[in-house]
Structures are given as C-alpha cells and as structure tokens.
Design an enzyme around this catalytic site. Structure first.
Site, PDB file in Angstrom:
ATOM      1  N   GLU A   1       0.270  -0.684  -4.803  1.00 37.64           N
ATOM      2  CA  GLU A   1      -0.850   0.256  -4.882  1.00 37.64           C
ATOM      3  C   GLU A   1      -0.261   1.654  -4.853  1.00 37.64           C
ATOM      4  O   GLU A   1       0.594   1.959  -4.002  1.00 37.64           O
ATOM      5  CB  GLU A   1      -1.791   0.042  -3.690  1.00 37.64           C
TER       6      GLU A   1
ATOM      7  N   ASP B   1       0.689  -1.903   4.604  1.00 34.17           N
ATOM      8  CA  ASP B   1       1.840  -1.001   4.760  1.00 34.17           C
ATOM      9  C   ASP B   1       3.101  -1.793   5.120  1.00 34.17           C
ATOM     10  O   ASP B   1       4.204  -1.260   5.070  1.00 34.17           O
ATOM     11  CB  ASP B   1       1.574   0.006   5.893  1.00 34.17           C
TER      12      ASP B   1
ATOM     13  N   LYS C   1      -7.092   9.551  -7.716  1.00 38.10           N
ATOM     14  CA  LYS C   1      -7.592  10.313  -6.561  1.00 38.10           C
ATOM     15  C   LYS C   1      -8.487  11.449  -7.047  1.00 38.10           C
ATOM     16  O   LYS C   1      -8.117  12.629  -6.985  1.00 38.10           O
ATOM     17  CB  LYS C   1      -6.406  10.857  -5.765  1.00 38.10           C
TER      18      LYS C   1
ATOM     19  N   GLU D   1      -4.583   3.978  -8.173  1.00 45.12           N
ATOM     20  CA  GLU D   1      -5.770   4.645  -7.625  1.00 45.12           C
ATOM     21  C   GLU D   1      -5.816   6.070  -8.140  1.00 45.12           C
ATOM     22  O   GLU D   1      -4.894   6.864  -7.907  1.00 45.12           O
ATOM     23  CB  GLU D   1      -5.779   4.659  -6.088  1.00 45.12           C
TER      24      GLU D   1
ATOM     25  N   ASP E   1      -1.098   6.080  -5.673  1.00 51.71           N
ATOM     26  CA  ASP E   1      -2.141   7.117  -5.781  1.00 51.71           C
ATOM     27  C   ASP E   1      -1.695   8.157  -6.806  1.00 51.71           C
ATOM     28  O   ASP E   1      -0.542   8.597  -6.787  1.00 51.71           O
ATOM     29  CB  ASP E   1      -2.317   7.814  -4.426  1.00 51.71           C
TER      30      ASP E   1
ATOM     31  N   HIS F   1       0.835  -1.197   0.000  1.00 50.29           N
ATOM     32  CA  HIS F   1       0.000   0.000   0.000  1.00 50.29           C
ATOM     33  C   HIS F   1       0.875   1.255   0.000  1.00 50.29           C
ATOM     34  O   HIS F   1       1.634   1.481   0.952  1.00 50.29           O
ATOM     35  CB  HIS F   1      -0.875  -0.039   1.266  1.00 50.29           C
ATOM     36  N   ARG F   2       0.811   2.028  -1.064  1.00 51.86           N
ATOM     37  CA  ARG F   2       1.672   3.202  -1.277  1.00 51.86           C
ATOM     38  C   ARG F   2       3.150   2.789  -1.179  1.00 51.86           C
ATOM     39  O   ARG F   2       3.992   3.572  -0.723  1.00 51.86           O
ATOM     40  CB  ARG F   2       1.381   4.319  -0.277  1.00 51.86           C
TER      41      ARG F   2
ATOM     42  N   HIS G   1      -0.285  10.747  -2.310  1.00 52.64           N
ATOM     43  CA  HIS G   1      -1.600  10.406  -1.766  1.00 52.64           C
ATOM     44  C   HIS G   1      -2.560  11.593  -1.688  1.00 52.64           C
ATOM     45  O   HIS G   1      -3.720  11.504  -2.073  1.00 52.64           O
ATOM     46  CB  HIS G   1      -1.457   9.787  -0.366  1.00 52.64           C
TER      47      HIS G   1
HETATM   48  O1  G3P Z   1      -6.587   1.640  -2.344  1.00 51.17           O
HETATM   49  C1  G3P Z   1      -6.798   1.354  -1.007  1.00 51.17           C
HETATM   50  C2  G3P Z   1      -6.512   2.542  -0.157  1.00 51.17           C
HETATM   51  O2  G3P Z   1      -5.281   3.052  -0.576  1.00 51.17           O
HETATM   52  C3  G3P Z   1      -7.549   3.618  -0.213  1.00 51.17           C
HETATM   53  O3  G3P Z   1      -7.369   4.563   0.751  1.00 51.17           O
HETATM   54  O4  G3P Z   1      -6.654   6.729   1.621  1.00 51.17           O
HETATM   55  O5  G3P Z   1      -5.025   4.879   1.557  1.00 51.17           O
HETATM   56  O6  G3P Z   1      -5.733   5.956  -0.546  1.00 51.17           O
HETATM   57  P1  G3P Z   1      -6.132   5.573   0.847  1.00 51.17           P
HETATM   58 CA    CA Z   2      -4.666   4.601  -2.142  1.00 52.71          CA
END
Ligand code: G3P
Ligand code: CA
Length: 254
Positions: A34, A234, A117, A115, A36, A7-8, A49
């Site tokens: 993943e 994470d 945004k 993703e 953003d 995640h990120r 993000h």
């Molecule tokens: O894509 C899952 C998650 O990343 C969505 O929430 O705020 O971490 O971008 P956020």
């Molecule tokens: Ca995200």
C-alpha cells in the site's frame, strides 16, 4: 485466504513509503503493498503519506508547492535513528517517484494499492496522470486505487472503466453491498476498529473488504476468521507468521 499488504511498506521496521520499506516487505513475502501518492508543483507523482514533508523527511513545505527536484533533495530516512534496524545508509533514502514503485511491482508477484491522497488537497489532473503512468506497465490487473475522496475514484473509473477502485472509510457504511454494486467498487477499505465494532454490517461482503491497519495478532486472527480479502499492516513479517500459524491450526497441524 486473507491477503497481507504492507502498509506504506514494512513501516513498523523501516522508513515509511521508501523503496527500502517496499523492497523489505517484498522480501518478507507480502501479497501486496500500500502506497500513498501526492503531486508536486511541476505535476510529478511522489510517494509520501502527508501533504507536507516535515514529519517524515528533513525538509519543510507542502508537496503541492515543491518541485520534484526539491522533494528529491530530501532524506526520507534521516528521521528514523530511533528504529532498531536503523543504518546510516537510510539517510540516502529519497521520497520515491511512483515509477519506481511500479517498476518494483512489475518484477514481483505482488499487488499494488495506490492510495490517492486527494481528500485534503485537490491535485487537479492527478487521476489522469496516475492512470497514464500505470498504463505504461503491463500490471493493470495488479493495481487497486483507493481514496477517502469519492470523486477521485469516480474520475479514475470514468477515465478507465477497467480500473479497480476501493473506497477508504473510517466507518463501516450501512448497506455496504449497495455501495459496492452501484459504484462498481472492487472493495471497501475499512478501519480495523470500525470493522471489529460493526462486524455484522459487513454481511456477506467480506471478500470485498480490506482492513487497515492491523498490527495485533489477535485482531489479525479475527479478520482471518471473518474471511476479509486482505489486511494491511505495518508489521508484515509478524502478520505473515500469524497467518501461517492460523492456517496450520485450521489444518490441525502442530
Ligand atoms: O489505505 C489504508 C490506510 O493507509 C489509510 O490511512 O492515513 O494510513 O493513509 P492512512
Ligand atoms: Ca494510506
């Protein structure tokens, strides 16, 4: 077996949404990343993000009001001095452009969840730009687009009917399979606590569900048992280890 996406990037250990965090996650052996994406005032796609740069860089301002040159002048690693792994070289980390991440995905056996945004700022034309950029690489099959903003996903699918799209939701929608079938979703990306509270609402669609953000080993085991398609974390190293142990347990080893 449930896939593990960083995640990120490996954001629990490295500065989020930086090439360092993505490269480290790939080294750890993740199945996917993943990331953003936002768009600058001069129409360039950047990986960060927030809609603004204050939280994770040494700069100030909204991405939509900044040029790429302005965004790239910032450090995306300077604010992480309290991280255990911190090194002064992190200061040189920049906000990545999407091409850098696509190049990384091109040369590694990983999936890439982009993703968009678009749920707070309307970046006009972002869907066309992202699709055009991705089509320049032979990795379309590795890409899944996600967004909290359904119109973005519908636009992506209209531009490119082969695109894999996933709807991000903080709740588990009722009659989930109807959304999946009608909107031709590759998956629904759901908040882990919503899924844990409403496991029954997943029905038989577990292979169409990816869950974020799973940082606890016990929670991860529940999702492995449930058989969701992927978890996003994470802490990919810890979750990869948890999956290894879960698999060994299932096979009766150890
Ligand atoms: O894509 C899952 C998650 O990343 C969505 O929430 O705020 O971490 O971008 P956020
Ligand atoms: Ca995200």
């Amino acid at each position: 077996m449930t896939k593990i996406y960083a995640h990120r990037g490996a954001k629990g250990t490295y500065p989020e949404n930086t090439m360092l965090a993505f490269e480290k996650a790939v080294e750890m052996g993740v199945d996917g990343l993943e990331v953003d994406v936002h768009m600058t005032s001069d129409g360039q796609l950047v990986v960060i993000h927030d809609e603004y740069v204050e939280r994770k860089t040494d700069g100030e301002g909204m991405i939509r009001d900044m040029t790429l040159e302005e965004v790239r002048a910032l450090s995306a690693g300077a604010r992480y001095k309290d991280f255990e792994a911190y090194e002064s070289s992190w200061e040189a980390e920049k906000v990545p452009i999407l091409q850098e991440v696509l190049e990384l995905a091109e040369y590694h056996d990983i999936e890439l969840n982009i993703e968009l945004k678009t749920n707070k700022v309307l970046y006009e034309g972002i869907e066309e730009k992202v699709d055009a950029m991705v089509s320049g690489y032979a990795i379309e099959h590795k890409i899944v687009y996600s967004s909290f903003h359904l119109p973005t996903l519908i636009r992506i699918k209209t531009i490119n009917p082969n695109a894999r799209i996933a709807w991000l939701n903080k709740k588990v929608p009722s009659i989930i399979y109807d959304y999946i079938n009608t909107l031709k979703l590759d998956a629904v990306h759901l908040s882990y606590n919503a899924v844990l509270k409403k496991t029954g609402k997943i029905g038989k669609s577990e292979d169409k569900v990816r869950v974020w953000t799973v940082n606890d080993v016990d929670d991860a085991e529940r999702f492995f048992e449930l058989g969701v398609e992927a978890i996003m974390t994470d802490f990919p190293r810890e979750m990869l280890q948890a999956r290894k142990e879960y698999k060994a347990g299932e096979a009766g080893i150890g």
